[in-house]
Every structure is written in structure tokens, then in C-alpha cells.
Design a protein around this motif. Structure first.
Motif, PDB file in Angstrom:
ATOM      1  N   LEU A 137      -5.710   5.964  -0.145  1.00 20.94           N
ATOM      2  CA  LEU A 137      -5.835   4.880  -0.520  1.00 20.94           C
ATOM      3  C   LEU A 137      -4.572   4.150   0.294  1.00 20.94           C
ATOM      4  O   LEU A 137      -3.677   4.758   1.035  1.00 20.94           O
ATOM      5  CB  LEU A 137      -4.518   4.504  -1.686  1.00 20.94           C
ATOM      6  CG  LEU A 137      -5.970   5.002  -2.634  1.00 20.94           C
ATOM      7  CD1 LEU A 137      -5.415   5.242  -4.261  1.00 20.94           C
ATOM      8  CD2 LEU A 137      -6.620   4.425  -2.821  1.00 20.94           C
ATOM      9  N   LEU A 138      -4.784   3.277   1.197  1.00 25.04           N
ATOM     10  CA  LEU A 138      -4.303   2.636   2.812  1.00 25.04           C
ATOM     11  C   LEU A 138      -2.504   1.532   2.272  1.00 25.04           C
ATOM     12  O   LEU A 138      -2.108   1.309   2.823  1.00 25.04           O
ATOM     13  CB  LEU A 138      -5.116   1.945   4.009  1.00 25.04           C
ATOM     14  CG  LEU A 138      -6.085   3.082   3.887  1.00 25.04           C
ATOM     15  CD1 LEU A 138      -7.164   1.802   5.375  1.00 25.04           C
ATOM     16  CD2 LEU A 138      -6.094   3.995   4.719  1.00 25.04           C
ATOM     17  N   GLY A 139      -2.713   1.745   1.242  1.00 22.07           N
ATOM     18  CA  GLY A 139      -1.732   0.772   0.643  1.00 22.07           C
ATOM     19  C   GLY A 139      -0.281   0.620   0.425  1.00 22.07           C
ATOM     20  O   GLY A 139       0.354   0.772   0.982  1.00 22.07           O
ATOM     21  N   GLY A 140      -0.419   2.173   0.811  1.00 21.39           N
ATOM     22  CA  GLY A 140       0.857   2.857   1.231  1.00 21.39           C
ATOM     23  C   GLY A 140       1.204   2.988   2.464  1.00 21.39           C
ATOM     24  O   GLY A 140       2.846   3.356   2.804  1.00 21.39           O
ATOM     25  N   ALA A 150     -13.372   0.832   2.329  1.00 20.51           N
ATOM     26  CA  ALA A 150     -14.216  -0.036   1.233  1.00 20.51           C
ATOM     27  C   ALA A 150     -12.545  -1.068   1.344  1.00 20.51           C
ATOM     28  O   ALA A 150     -11.962  -0.754   1.320  1.00 20.51           O
ATOM     29  CB  ALA A 150     -13.806   0.701   0.333  1.00 20.51           C
ATOM     30  N   TYR A 151     -12.667  -1.805   0.222  1.00 16.83           N
ATOM     31  CA  TYR A 151     -11.632  -2.716  -0.019  1.00 16.83           C
ATOM     32  C   TYR A 151     -12.185  -3.142  -1.964  1.00 16.83           C
ATOM     33  O   TYR A 151     -13.889  -3.057  -2.368  1.00 16.83           O
ATOM     34  CB  TYR A 151     -12.216  -3.929   0.819  1.00 16.83           C
ATOM     35  CG  TYR A 151     -11.330  -5.076  -0.038  1.00 16.83           C
ATOM     36  CD1 TYR A 151      -9.942  -5.529   0.080  1.00 16.83           C
ATOM     37  CD2 TYR A 151     -12.119  -6.103  -1.493  1.00 16.83           C
ATOM     38  CE1 TYR A 151      -9.125  -5.972  -0.664  1.00 16.83           C
ATOM     39  CE2 TYR A 151     -10.307  -7.674  -1.240  1.00 16.83           C
ATOM     40  CZ  TYR A 151      -9.433  -6.758  -0.768  1.00 16.83           C
ATOM     41  OH  TYR A 151      -9.319  -8.567  -1.673  1.00 16.83           O
ATOM     42  N   ASP A 152     -11.028  -2.653  -2.737  1.00 18.05           N
ATOM     43  CA  ASP A 152     -11.167  -3.510  -3.913  1.00 18.05           C
ATOM     44  C   ASP A 152     -10.739  -4.118  -4.260  1.00 18.05           C
ATOM     45  O   ASP A 152      -8.886  -4.311  -4.558  1.00 18.05           O
ATOM     46  CB  ASP A 152     -10.861  -1.874  -4.787  1.00 18.05           C
ATOM     47  CG  ASP A 152     -11.620  -1.002  -5.066  1.00 18.05           C
ATOM     48  OD1 ASP A 152     -13.248  -1.145  -5.064  1.00 18.05           O
ATOM     49  OD2 ASP A 152     -11.636   0.456  -4.339  1.00 18.05           O
ATOM     50  N   ALA A 153     -10.867  -5.711  -4.722  1.00 20.33           N
ATOM     51  CA  ALA A 153      -9.680  -6.621  -4.721  1.00 20.33           C
ATOM     52  C   ALA A 153      -8.857  -6.233  -5.874  1.00 20.33           C
ATOM     53  O   ALA A 153      -9.292  -5.885  -7.168  1.00 20.33           O
ATOM     54  CB  ALA A 153     -11.087  -8.100  -6.077  1.00 20.33           C
ATOM     55  N   GLU A 209      -3.175  -2.668   0.540  1.00 19.90           N
ATOM     56  CA  GLU A 209      -3.307  -2.679  -0.232  1.00 19.90           C
ATOM     57  C   GLU A 209      -4.243  -2.204  -0.543  1.00 19.90           C
ATOM     58  O   GLU A 209      -4.226  -0.751  -1.789  1.00 19.90           O
ATOM     59  CB  GLU A 209      -2.037  -3.504  -0.467  1.00 19.90           C
ATOM     60  CG  GLU A 209      -2.486  -3.788  -2.491  1.00 19.90           C
ATOM     61  CD  GLU A 209      -1.107  -2.523  -2.855  1.00 19.90           C
ATOM     62  OE1 GLU A 209      -1.541  -1.388  -3.837  1.00 19.90           O
ATOM     63  OE2 GLU A 209      -0.392  -1.860  -1.835  1.00 19.90           O
ATOM     64  N   ASN A 210      -5.390  -3.052  -0.783  1.00 13.98           N
ATOM     65  CA  ASN A 210      -6.799  -2.971  -1.120  1.00 13.98           C
ATOM     66  C   ASN A 210      -7.717  -2.397  -0.708  1.00 13.98           C
ATOM     67  O   ASN A 210      -9.026  -1.808  -1.333  1.00 13.98           O
ATOM     68  CB  ASN A 210      -6.717  -4.275  -1.823  1.00 13.98           C
ATOM     69  CG  ASN A 210      -5.383  -5.395  -2.688  1.00 13.98           C
ATOM     70  OD1 ASN A 210      -5.596  -4.489  -3.824  1.00 13.98           O
ATOM     71  ND2 ASN A 210      -5.371  -6.361  -2.596  1.00 13.98           N
ATOM     72  N   PHE A 211      -7.668  -1.715   0.034  1.00 10.53           N
ATOM     73  CA  PHE A 211      -8.440  -0.991   1.115  1.00 10.53           C
ATOM     74  C   PHE A 211      -8.373   1.119   0.671  1.00 10.53           C
ATOM     75  O   PHE A 211      -7.003   1.759   0.849  1.00 10.53           O
ATOM     76  CB  PHE A 211      -8.035  -1.039   2.507  1.00 10.53           C
ATOM     77  CG  PHE A 211      -8.549  -2.581   3.258  1.00 10.53           C
ATOM     78  CD1 PHE A 211      -9.566  -3.480   3.424  1.00 10.53           C
ATOM     79  CD2 PHE A 211      -7.628  -3.165   3.043  1.00 10.53           C
ATOM     80  CE1 PHE A 211     -10.394  -4.257   3.349  1.00 10.53           C
ATOM     81  CE2 PHE A 211      -7.978  -4.604   2.931  1.00 10.53           C
ATOM     82  CZ  PHE A 211      -8.976  -5.128   3.095  1.00 10.53           C
ATOM     83  N   ARG A 212      -9.326   0.908   0.749  1.00  9.26           N
ATOM     84  CA  ARG A 212      -9.578   2.612   1.192  1.00  9.26           C
ATOM     85  C   ARG A 212     -10.929   3.567   2.309  1.00  9.26           C
ATOM     86  O   ARG A 212     -11.223   2.247   2.186  1.00  9.26           O
ATOM     87  CB  ARG A 212      -9.727   3.040  -0.413  1.00  9.26           C
ATOM     88  CG  ARG A 212     -11.083   2.656  -0.797  1.00  9.26           C
ATOM     89  CD  ARG A 212     -11.461   3.352  -2.071  1.00  9.26           C
ATOM     90  NE  ARG A 212     -12.302   1.833  -3.312  1.00  9.26           N
ATOM     91  CZ  ARG A 212     -12.921   2.195  -3.192  1.00  9.26           C
ATOM     92  NH1 ARG A 212     -14.173   3.407  -2.797  1.00  9.26           N
ATOM     93  NH2 ARG A 212     -14.271   1.746  -3.577  1.00  9.26           N
ATOM     94  N   VAL A 213     -10.293   4.559   2.394  1.00 13.80           N
ATOM     95  CA  VAL A 213     -11.147   4.973   2.942  1.00 13.80           C
ATOM     96  C   VAL A 213     -11.519   6.339   2.939  1.00 13.80           C
ATOM     97  O   VAL A 213     -10.877   6.956   1.925  1.00 13.80           O
ATOM     98  CB  VAL A 213     -10.690   5.507   4.654  1.00 13.80           C
ATOM     99  CG1 VAL A 213     -10.512   4.021   6.019  1.00 13.80           C
ATOM    100  CG2 VAL A 213      -9.263   6.211   4.670  1.00 13.80           C
ATOM    101  N   GLY A 244     -15.504  -5.423  -5.446  1.00 14.94           N
ATOM    102  CA  GLY A 244     -15.127  -4.650  -3.999  1.00 14.94           C
ATOM    103  C   GLY A 244     -16.659  -4.506  -3.486  1.00 14.94           C
ATOM    104  O   GLY A 244     -17.500  -4.349  -3.838  1.00 14.94           O
ATOM    105  N   ALA A 245     -16.733  -3.715  -2.232  1.00 15.15           N
ATOM    106  CA  ALA A 245     -17.130  -3.297  -1.061  1.00 15.15           C
ATOM    107  C   ALA A 245     -17.136  -2.114  -0.218  1.00 15.15           C
ATOM    108  O   ALA A 245     -15.801  -1.491  -0.049  1.00 15.15           O
ATOM    109  CB  ALA A 245     -17.476  -4.319  -0.131  1.00 15.15           C
ATOM    110  N   GLU A 246     -17.709  -1.402   0.341  1.00 15.77           N
ATOM    111  CA  GLU A 246     -17.715  -0.579   1.023  1.00 15.77           C
ATOM    112  C   GLU A 246     -18.644   0.202   2.207  1.00 15.77           C
ATOM    113  O   GLU A 246     -20.133  -0.471   2.001  1.00 15.77           O
ATOM    114  CB  GLU A 246     -17.744   1.104   0.161  1.00 15.77           C
ATOM    115  CG  GLU A 246     -17.249   2.352   1.059  1.00 15.77           C
ATOM    116  CD  GLU A 246     -17.209   3.233   0.315  1.00 15.77           C
ATOM    117  OE1 GLU A 246     -17.040   5.000   0.852  1.00 15.77           O
ATOM    118  OE2 GLU A 246     -17.495   3.825  -1.173  1.00 15.77           O
TER     119      GLU A 246
END
Length: 748
Positions: A608-611, A652-655, A617-621, A661-663
Motif C-alpha cells: 500500500l503506497l499511502g504511507g 491498482a487504485y481503490d477509491a 494514499e489509495n494506490f497499491r502495487v 477500483g481498477a488494476e
């Protein structure tokens, strides 16, 4: 392609591990719910519930939500984004095969549904190939994949790994105090023009609840990316198919108290496929032309089981799980041909092949937590008993257009092996021990398996195999062990290591295979002296688990010995070129081969990339790769069952609302060089494909999942599918070009 791909993977991993540290050392995330998704619980790794980071094994877990998000239609789609695991079957009328894990596949990978083995694969000749695709994904709550030998927990056939599929419970739908649930799911995929509809009913309360799920699928052949149609071996388009399948899952649970729960389940699956095998039109054998070849293939599985669970405090257990079951399965494959013979002129040939397996059994596991000698222990022990009744039958006839029977190369009806009853009994013991306030976990385990096979040569077997020796009964036993260690270096980093053993009992169809073809000049004979296949697995790894990331890097080596090769030249007749002097027939026999070794490395990570940045904040890989290399120790030849280097990267992004969301996923597969191939099998090129998946929650009760696959319309062949190419056009074994799929779920 190879060097660029390797550098990309190395760079991604080198960057990811420090990034994970930086994220977890920074301020805590504001979104604890999203972070909690990173740590997943598994059961298959130890037969007890554990977080993946606490298991001394490489385990993948796919939840029902994952299956929905990835628009998975079948077991091949289930592992589409899982490097190191694959399912073949492209280009074949018979459909998908079983799972291949780290280069080991077929019946050497144990596949279970709710702890019950799925039917085994069995193939004989061109008209019989019974495969293991007996599961509809809509019935599943989760799928767990354990890589490497696992027989100390699961017994025979867990030589290369275990795929444990778990179906849904009524309680999965009865939430927030609602006593009733009705759900509808509709889906479509352009890859095979499939439509799917699932209706689910659930009702009850904490004491008594029921579930009924029905899924119907109608679909055509999975398209290829080839362009040449027509008939014969040059055809690149898929052979036309019309397929329909039905799956019913019914379950009732009864909990008279918090400590006890009983459940009764019925799981029914059927699949019917009509195929015009246009790629076989025009084939010539011994001067006879096969003008048409059409097929009707049916497979069916019915399972009934009764389960009991206890949670409490008894002197010998805190938890008990027990199941008794009966499962019947049948594969029927009918092939019809119009032929033109230089001797008999126009004629018609029919072949009907049938493979049946009935299994009944029971298993139970007891778990007990203890404090002994200053350490915490979770002792698990239990038994596993089952009996299979196995039968095959081939029938057929050839006649002129006027209905006059023509001679056959073999007697009909016949069996490829005698009626065989196999009984297996096992006992196992595992101790999960915690030292150093839980920072060090050691889990030794031991299992004893005893198996006994009784073969019966009935009139059909004897009539179809004249001159063959009578089949023989056989029995054997195996002891397998494992030892796993997990050590937490810090609250974030941990090391693990594992040694585990696997085995596979000699298959009944290899021990007592029987077939005689006097006109063809060959025969197969039994080998009751076959030994169990065995494996030793070594695995070490390092991983990190925190609020915003989880990753693991693993290195492994698996050694296998006594691999069974079917239809080898009988060793006792090598001096005469394989010819039995008694009857002048070329003689084949199943034999144990020498040792092989498969070694490699795997990596998997989610972040999770928010930190790391407020803007993210709402992106992950996510990133994963699998590399393996296999070799025959005696000859030095490479193993063709090993997949090339593969990596998957997702962004990916989650609102913030979690409503959509989408990946974006990028899959990279290395080329399979000729130097890595034994024989003249097709060498595949490296390729990269891009997929986009997404979801949208219209309301709390209506949601949409959609996917765009192979967006670049790349033409490629998966290595696992090259085994079936032979003299065919490679284009018929390509994967679909650009395609799309979507599912709509409505909770009523």
C-alpha cells in the motif's frame, strides 16, 4: 527479451524491499481496513489456521472476492496471475488438465475439494483422456495452493504440491442478522462466448442454516489468435465446440450449541461438450483417410459428505474436525468418424471410452494446545482412510455404409486395466512449537500411509487382452516427514526454512496396464514391482509483514526419484529390441526411472503506497515472479515440465469510498530456449501481455466486475500447451487475442 526481463525483475525486487521498510517505519496508515487485507490466513500449509507469514511454506490464497475481481471462468483463469502454477489444455477437445506446480503436474499434484480428492487423470490412446476439471469456481469460497512436497500432511499424490478448494457455507451469506439471502450473478466472456448464471439461496440462523447454489454455463470453444481456418493439421482456429455445464451445491448446517456443528453437503457437477474435430479431418493412417471426426464428451461428479466440528476443551482436543464422504465420477468420450479405406471403401467408425472412479472415505483431525517444558505446543493428529474403485472400458465398431461389420485391430469391449480397488489408510502427527515468546516456531510432522490394491480380471479384461498375464495385487507403505522453522528477526522481518517429503503410490493403471494389438504388433504388460515415487523438498526464505506491505523471497530445491514412466520398452526385452520372443510382439511396460532435480526462486509482494506519499494514499502495487530449472540427474537433459521465468506486476487504485477500483496488470514470460528443451518440442518466444480489471459498486447490493485481457492483442503460446502440438499448426495452441469479460452480482 531474456536479459531485459531478468533485469526488470531484479530491479523491481531490489527497489521493493527497501521501499517496504520505509513505508512501515513511517507514520501509521489512516486506512487500517485496507491494510488488513495484506495479511491472509491459510489452512493448507499446516492444516491449522495460520497467517501466511507464520507458515514455513510458500502458499497462495485466492478468495471468492479475488476470483470475482479477476473474472476467472475456470481453473486455468484461477492461476492466471500466479507465476509457478499453471493449467494446460489449449488446443485439445478434452479440455483443461490438472495443476502444474514448480514443474510437477498431473496426478502428482493433490487436488481436493473440502478435503476430498477430485477424480484422477487417466489417458489411453487417442480417444480417451479423462482430465481433472471437475469444479465450477462459482461454488468456491477460497482456493489455497501449497507449493512443494506435502505428503507428511496430505499423503499420496502430494508429490509436487496441494491445491485445496473450499466451497461456501450458509454463514457466508447470512450476515447482519438477516435470516434469508437470495443472490443472482450473471456473466459473459468474449474469449469463449460464454454466459454464466448463478442463483444462490441461503436461510436460517446460528443454529440451523441452509444453502443452495446453482450455476449454469453455456459456452463455445476458447478462441485462438490464429487466422487459418479450414480442416486438417494446418488449421489455426480452435475446433468448434458447444459446451454446457451445471453445478449444484446444497448444504445444511446444524449447531445444537456453540461447541458442536454438523453439516450435510451435496455437490454435483456435469459438463457436456460437442466437438467438430476439424483439425483431424483428412488425416491418413495406413492408407485410410479420416474424412470427418466428431466427438461428444461428458464428465460428471457427485459428492455427498457429512461433517462434524467441535470447539471446546477436552482432555485430548480443543478442536475436532471429521468428515465422511462418498464421491462418484465418470468420464465418457464418444468419437465418430467417416472414413475412406482403399480396401473397404467408405465406412464409419465409432469409439466409446469410459473411465469411472468411485471413492468413499473418512478423515478426522484433532488439535490440542498445551504448555510443555516452557514452550507452547499446538499438537495436531488424525487419520485419513479412503477406498477407490476404478474402472475403464473401451468399446467400438467399424462398419461399411451398408452396415457390414469390418475387422478391428483389437478386441472389443476391452479394459485398459483390470477392475481395481485401492484402499489407503494413514495416520499423522504434527506439533507446532513456539519458543522465545512466540518469535521462534518449529513444526515437525510425521505421517504413515499404507495402501493396498486388489485387481480383478473380469471377462471384459481377459477378452480384450488375450495372452496377457493375469494382473497382480500389490501393497506398500510409506513414512514421510517434514520440519518447518519460522524465526521473527524483528516485528517486521522473518526467516523461514523447511524440509518436507512427498510420495506417490504406484498408480493401478501402471502396475496392471493391459493392452494387446496383434495386428499392430505390440502389447503392454503389468509391472507389480513398481516402487513409489518420492520427493525431498528444501526451501528457505525471508519475508516482511507490516501494516502496509507483505512480501516473501524464497529459494527451493526439490529432488525426485523413482519417477514412473508409462509405456517404456520393457527392460527384460531390451536385448531383443523390445520384442518378446514368446509371441514376437514389441512389449511396453511402466518402469521406475532415475532421479530428477528442480530448483528455483520465487518472490511475491504487495504494498500500500499511502504511507510513502500522501499523493499515493489509495494506490497499491503487487509483484511476483517464479523461476525454476529442472534436470534429469542421469542424462543431464532438461525437464520439459518446467515453466520459463514468469513475472506479474500490478498497479491498482481503490477509491476512498471503496465503491470502485481498477488494476493494471503486466505479465512477462521469458522465452523457452532450445537448450532448455529435451527433444524436438516447439521453442516458445518470450512475451508480455497487459490486462485491466476493475469493479464498481452501484449500491450495497449491486456490483459489477469487468476485465479487458490481452489489450495489445499479442499472439503467444504458453509453454505448458506445447506438449500437445505434435504435427499440428502451432497457431491452434495460441491464447485468445484481445478479449473482455464482465459479471454482475445482485443481492436481493
Amino acid at each position: 527479451m531474456k536479459s531485459a526481463f531478468s533485469l526488470t525483475l531484479a530491479a523491481a525486487i531490489a527497489a521493493a524491499i527497501p521501499l517496504a521498510h520505509a513505508q512501515d517505519d513511517s507514520e501509521e496508515s489512516n486506512d487500517e481496513g485496507r491494510a488488513a487485507k495484506l495479511e491472509t490466513v491459510t489452512v493448507v500449509g499446516t492444516r491449522t489456521e495460520k497467517a501466511i507469514s507464520e507458515v514455513a511454506a510458500t502458499v497462495t490464497v485466492k478468495t471468492a472476492e479475488d476470483i470475482d475481481r479477476e473474472i476467472a471462468r475456470d481453473i486455468a483463469d484461477l492461476v492466471r496471475f500466479e507465476p509457478g502454477v499453471s493449467v494446460g489444455g489449449t488446443g485439445s477437445r478434452f479440455g483443461l488438465g490438472g495443476f502444474n506446480i514448480r514443474g510437477i503436474g498431473g496426478n502428482r499434484v493433490l487436488t481436493v475439494v473440502d478435503g476430498i480428492r477430485v477424480p484422477e487423470e487417466f489417458s489411453f490412446g487417442p480417444f480417451l483422456s479423462a482430465r481433472r476439471d471437475f469444479v465450477d469456481l462459482e461454488s468456491l469460497d477460497r482456493a489455497e495452493i501449497a507449493r512443494g512436497p506435502t505428503s507428511s500432511l496430505y499423503g499420496s499424490d502430494a508429490l509436487g504440491g496441494v491445491v485445496a478448494l473450499t466451497t461456501r457455507q450458509p454463514q457466508d451469506y447470512l450476515r447482519d442478522g438477516d435470516p434469508f439471502y437470495t443472490g443472482l450473478k450473471l456473466g459473459y466472456s468474449s474469449a469463449d462466448e460464454s454466459t454464466v448464471g448463478t442463483v444462490t439461496f441461503a436461510g436460517g440462523n446460528e443454529q440451523l442454516a441452509g444453502l443452495l447454489t446453482y450455476t449454469r454455463r453455456d459456452f463455445s470453444e476458447t478462441e485462438t489468435n490464429g487466422s487459418v481456418g479450414g480442416t486438417g493439421l494446418t488449421r489455426e482456429l480452435a475446433d468448434p465446440q458447444s459446451i454446457e455445464s451445471d453445478n449444484i451445491l446444497a448444504r445444511v448446517t446444524y449447531a445444537p450449541s456453540e461447541a458442536h456443528q454438523f453439516s450435510v453437503s451435496v455437490d454435483y457437477f456435469t459438463n457436456d461438450a460437442d466437438t467438430q474435430v476439424l483439425s483431424d479431418y483428412g488425416l491418413v493412417s495406413r492408407g485410410t483417410v479420416t474424412q470427418t471426426r466428431d466427438a461428444v464428451d461428458t464428465r460428471e461428479r457427485t459428492r455427498t459428505s457429512v461433517s462434524y466440528r467441535f470447539q471446546g476443551d477436552l482432555p485430548f482436543a480443543n478442536r475436532i474436525q471429521a468428515t465422511a464422504y462418498v464421491q462418484d465420477s465418470e468420464t465418457v468420450q464418444v468419437t465418430s468418424e467417416d472414413r475412406l479405406s482403399p480396401t473397404f471403401g467408405p465406412n464409419f467408425r465409432n469409439r466409446t471410452s469410459r473411465y469411472e472412479q468411485e471413492i468413499s472415505g473418512a478423515f478426522a483431525q484433532f488439535d490440542k494446545g498445551l504448555n510443555l517444558f516452557g514452550a507452547e505446543h499446538l499438537i495436531s493428529y488424525g487419520f485419513d482412510w479412503f477406498q477407490t474403485d476404478n474402472a475403464s472400458r473401451r468399446d467400438g465398431f467399424t462398419q461399411t455404409v451398408d452396415g457390414i461389420p469390418l475387422p478391428e485391430f483389437t478386441a472389443f469391449p476391452t479394459r485398459d486395466f483390470p477392475l481395481t480397488e485401492v484402499e489407503q489408510t494413514a495416520f499423522y502427527l504434527q506439533d507446532e512449537i513456539l519458543f522465545l515468546d512466540g518469535r521462534l516456531a518449529i513444526s515437525p510432522g510425521l505421517r504413515y500411509d499404507d495402501f493396498d490394491a486388489n485387481a480383478t480380471a473380469d471377462e471384459i479384461y481377459l477378452g480384450g487382452n488375450p495372452g496377457s498375464p493375469l494382473p497382480e495385487d500389490y501393497d506398500d507403505s510409506e513414512v514421510t516427514a517434514k520440519l518447518g522453522v519460522v524465526y521473527e528477526l524483528t516485528d517486521y522481518l522473518s526467516l523461514y526454512g523447511r524440509y518436507s517429503e512427498g510420495f506417490r503410490a504406484p498408480p493401478y493403471d501402471d502396475v496392471n496396464v493391459g493392452f494387446t494389438n496383434f495386428i499392430g504388433g505390440y502389447k503392454t504388460i503389468a509391472n507389480p514391482n513398481l516402487e513409489s515415487e518420492r520427493s525431498d523438498g528444501f526451501e528457505i526464505g525471508i519475508g516482511g509483514t507490516g501494516d502496509r506491505s507483505t512480501w516473501r523471497l524464497t529459494a527451493f530445491r526439490n529432488d525426485y526419484e523413482n519417477f514412473i514412466e508409462s509405456f517404456a520398452i520393457a527392460p527384460q526385452f531390451l536385448a531383443t529390441g523390445g520384442i518378446d520372443p514368446a509371441d514376437g510382439l514389441l512389449t511396453f511396460q511402466s518402469i521406475n526411472r532415475g532421479a530428477v532435480e528442480i530448483k528455483g526462486a520465487e518472490f511475491r509482494g504487495d504494498w500500500l503506497l499511502g504511507g510513502y506519499s500522501d499523493a499515493l494514499e489509495n494506490f497499491r502495487v503487487r509483484a511476483s515472479f517464479a523461476y525454476a530449472d529442472g534436470e534429469d540427474d542421469a542424462s543431464g537433459s532438461p525437464l520439459n515440465t518446467v515453466e520459463p521465468l514468469t513475472g506479474v506486476f500490478g498497479f491498482a487504485y481503490d477509491a476512498p469510498s471503496q465503491r470502485w477500483g481498477a488494476e493494471l496488470l503486466w505479465t512477462l514470460v521469458d522465452a523457452k530456449d532450445p537448450d532448455d528443451i529435451d527433444g524436438d518440442r516447439l521453442a516458445t518466444d518470450g512475451y508480455g501481455i497487459v490486462d485491466l480489471i476493475g469493479y464498481y459498486q452501484f449500491t450495497p447490493k449491486i456490483s459489477l466486475n469487468a476485465g479487458l485481457f490481452n489489450i495489445g492483442d499479442r499472439e503467444y503460446i504458453r509453454w505448458i500447451d506445447t506438449a500437445g502440438i505434435g504435427a499440428d499448426a502451432p497457431g491452434r495452441f495460441t491464447q485468445p487475442g484481445f478479449n473482455a469479460g464482465a459479471t454482475l452480482r445482485i443481492d436481493l
